[in-house]
Design a protein around this motif. Sequence first.
Motif, PDB file in Angstrom:
ATOM      1  N   ARG A 177      15.240   2.842  31.096  1.00 49.58           N
ATOM      2  CA  ARG A 177      16.058   3.667  30.213  1.00 49.58           C
ATOM      3  C   ARG A 177      15.405   3.820  28.838  1.00 49.58           C
ATOM      4  O   ARG A 177      15.556   4.853  28.185  1.00 49.58           O
ATOM      5  CB  ARG A 177      17.462   3.073  30.070  1.00 49.58           C
ATOM      6  CG  ARG A 177      18.186   2.822  31.383  1.00 49.58           C
ATOM      7  CD  ARG A 177      18.177   4.033  32.331  1.00 49.58           C
ATOM      8  NE  ARG A 177      19.296   4.914  32.194  1.00 49.58           N
ATOM      9  CZ  ARG A 177      20.397   4.873  32.942  1.00 49.58           C
ATOM     10  NH1 ARG A 177      20.532   3.975  33.896  1.00 49.58           N
ATOM     11  NH2 ARG A 177      21.369   5.735  32.757  1.00 49.58           N
TER      12      ARG A 177
ATOM     13  N   PHE B 178      12.837   6.595  29.111  1.00 51.81           N
ATOM     14  CA  PHE B 178      13.400   7.947  29.211  1.00 51.81           C
ATOM     15  C   PHE B 178      13.130   8.744  27.940  1.00 51.81           C
ATOM     16  O   PHE B 178      12.831   9.947  27.992  1.00 51.81           O
ATOM     17  CB  PHE B 178      14.905   7.850  29.481  1.00 51.81           C
ATOM     18  CG  PHE B 178      15.640   9.161  29.427  1.00 51.81           C
ATOM     19  CD1 PHE B 178      15.641  10.022  30.511  1.00 51.81           C
ATOM     20  CD2 PHE B 178      16.330   9.537  28.282  1.00 51.81           C
ATOM     21  CE1 PHE B 178      16.320  11.231  30.460  1.00 51.81           C
ATOM     22  CE2 PHE B 178      17.015  10.734  28.222  1.00 51.81           C
ATOM     23  CZ  PHE B 178      17.011  11.593  29.317  1.00 51.81           C
TER      24      PHE B 178
ATOM     25  N   ASP C 156      20.750  11.090  28.881  1.00 52.89           N
ATOM     26  CA  ASP C 156      20.525  10.073  29.907  1.00 52.89           C
ATOM     27  C   ASP C 156      21.733   9.988  30.833  1.00 52.89           C
ATOM     28  O   ASP C 156      21.601  10.002  32.064  1.00 52.89           O
ATOM     29  CB  ASP C 156      20.264   8.729  29.225  1.00 52.89           C
ATOM     30  CG  ASP C 156      19.804   7.652  30.191  1.00 52.89           C
ATOM     31  OD1 ASP C 156      20.176   7.697  31.372  1.00 52.89           O
ATOM     32  OD2 ASP C 156      19.081   6.737  29.758  1.00 52.89           O
TER      33      ASP C 156
ATOM     34  N   THR D 195      21.906  13.120  33.096  1.00 56.21           N
ATOM     35  CA  THR D 195      20.871  13.419  34.093  1.00 56.21           C
ATOM     36  C   THR D 195      20.412  12.229  34.929  1.00 56.21           C
ATOM     37  O   THR D 195      19.858  12.436  36.013  1.00 56.21           O
ATOM     38  CB  THR D 195      19.629  14.007  33.393  1.00 56.21           C
ATOM     39  OG1 THR D 195      19.101  13.031  32.467  1.00 56.21           O
ATOM     40  CG2 THR D 195      19.977  15.277  32.643  1.00 56.21           C
ATOM     41  N   CYS D 196      20.619  11.008  34.451  1.00 61.54           N
ATOM     42  CA  CYS D 196      19.987   9.851  35.104  1.00 61.54           C
ATOM     43  C   CYS D 196      20.953   8.775  35.566  1.00 61.54           C
ATOM     44  O   CYS D 196      20.511   7.742  36.083  1.00 61.54           O
ATOM     45  CB  CYS D 196      18.968   9.206  34.150  1.00 61.54           C
ATOM     46  SG  CYS D 196      17.662  10.292  33.597  1.00 61.54           S
TER      47      CYS D 196
END
Length: 573
Positions: free
Chosen positions: A74, A77, A142, A145-146
Motif C-alpha cells: 500500500r 501504491f 487506494d 481501486t485496490c
Amino acid sequence: MAAKKRAKRAGSSGPGSGSAADALDEATAYARAVAAKEITACRLVILACKRHLRDLKTGHKRGLIWRADVAQHRIAFYARFLRHSKGEWARKPVVLSGWQRFVIGSVFGWKRRDGTRRFRYVYQELPRKNGKSTLLAGVGLDLLTCDGEAGAEIYAAATKRDQARIIFDEAKRMVTTSPDLLRIVSRFKLNLSVDATNSKFEPLSSDENTLDGLNPHGVLVDELHKHKTRALLDVMDTALGSRRQPLLWIITTAGDDSPESIYAAENDYAIKVLEGVLEDDDVFAFIATIDKSDKWDDPLAWAKANPNLGISVKLDDLHRQARKAGKSPGALSAFKRLRLNVRTASAEAAIDMATWAKNSRGRFDPDKLERARCWGGLDLSSKIDITAFVKLFEPDEDGRMRIAARFWMPADTLEERADRDRMPYRRWVDEGWIEVTPGNVIDHAEIKAAVLADTKRFDLQDIAFDPWNATQLSGELMSEGVNMVEFIQGLRSYTAPTKEMRALVADHRLDHGNNPVLTVMASNLKVQTDKNLNEMPHKQHSIGRIDGMCALIMAIGRYSASLQGGDQSIFII
C-alpha cells in the motif's frame, strides 16, 4: 545554522538505517527510529510508534496480525501510480515521507484474524502544509481501486462542498496524470468511478439536501475543527456499519477546547488511546504538535510539529511567520494553532497521565484494608449519570495513600451511555469496576446501603458530599450516624484539596489501584484558575465524566482538615 540543519534532518523522508529489513518494513523502521530518538518527534508521535512496537510483541494475544508485505504494497501504491499536481513536484511520483509510510503502513498493514483491517477509525492531526490533502487523496484512490470491495462508495466529507472538493479534486488530478488509473477510472465533475466494480469516489458535505441512503466503504473527513456539530460524522459513522472493513479517516488541524466541539471530543479520545488510558484496537491516531515544555520559537520544536519540515514545509517560511507572530498576539495564536498544531485551551489539564500511571502499584483488594482509617467523598449524580463514592486511606509506611473508588450506573441505560460516551462501561461492569442499579435511574437506596456497609467495614472518619442532588440521601445517612460534611462547590473550598491532589500525584503518593474508570476521569479533568491562582475542577470544560475525581478531591479536603484539628471551615464554606 546548526538548529536549521537539525530541524531539516528531523523532517527528512527516510526512517534511518537503510537496511534490507527496513526496506521490507518501512512502517516499523520509522517507529523504531522514533522510539530510539533518531528522528525528532513529539510525545504523542512517540506514543503512536511505541504502541506499534508493543503490538508487534503482544498484539497476537488480541488477535492482531502484522502484515509488513501488505503495508509495503500500500505504501508502494503512491510512488507507482500517483503524481503530484502542483508546485515544484508537479507530475513527479508521490514518494511518501517516513512518517507517511508509518501512517499508511500501519493503517493497511495491521489485520484481524479474519484477514480484514484492524483499524476502522483513523485520527490524523497535523499543522498546515504537511501534505494532508495529498495523503488523503491517495487513500481515497487506494480504497476505490485496490481494496477489493464491490460497489465501494468513497466520500471526501466536510462541512462545505468547497472544502470537501479539496481532497476530491486532488484525487481527480492524480487520476489525470496516471496512465494506469486512467485506464480503469472514469472522471466526471463530481465523481470518479470504476465500472468494473461499480465503485465511486465523490465529495460530500453536511449542507447536502440529504445524507440518507449512503453505504460508504471509506469516508475521508477533512478539517474536523471546522465542524460545528456531530451531524455529518455521526451519519457517516453509522452508515459504515454494513461494510466488512470500512474506514473512517479524520484529518484536521488543531481547533479549540470547547467541550461542545466535536474536534475536542475526537482529539481527546485519540489522545486517551495513545496514552493507554483506553484500549481501542479499532483506532489509529497520529498527532504531531509541540510538547508542553517546548518554546514556540524553537526550530527543533517546529520539527516535532511538522514532520514534513524540509519537504513540503519550508523552514524559511516558518521563520518568517514566527517573526510576525512575535509582534502580534493574534498572529502568535494563529501561528501556534495552524503551524504548530497547538490546541486552543481555555482550561488547564490537571494531570499528566504518564505520572498518574506511575502512582499505581497494581489492583488491590479494598477488603484487605478493613478497619483502616479513611475519608470519603460522595458525588451523587443526576438520576441517569455516574455516581462516585471514593474512600481515601491514610498514608502507609511509604507515605502512599490508597484510593478505593466505587461507581454506580443505571442498568437499563448502560449500553446507550456506552455508545454515547464511547466508553467500555459493559466491560467495566463485568470486571467489577462499575456497579449497576436496577432500572433506568440511579437507585439511591442502593447507594445508601453500600455507604452504610462501608462505614461498618472501614474506619470511615467522615464523608464530604456535593449538596447538589444529595440533600435527601445525606440526611438519611446522617440519621444513621454517618458523619456527612457538606462541601460547597466553589474556588475557596476546592483550591487547597485540588492543589494537594496534584501534588500527591506528582510525588507518586496516590495509589489508584489501576482503576480504569477513575483513570479515564483523571484524564478528563481540567481545572479553572483565577487571578489569585485559586483553582477547582472545571466541569464545563472537562470533556467526559469527572465525578470520581471530584469525589477524590473532596475526600482529600476532609483528610487535610483532619490534620488541622478537624476544622471544617478550612475547606467548607
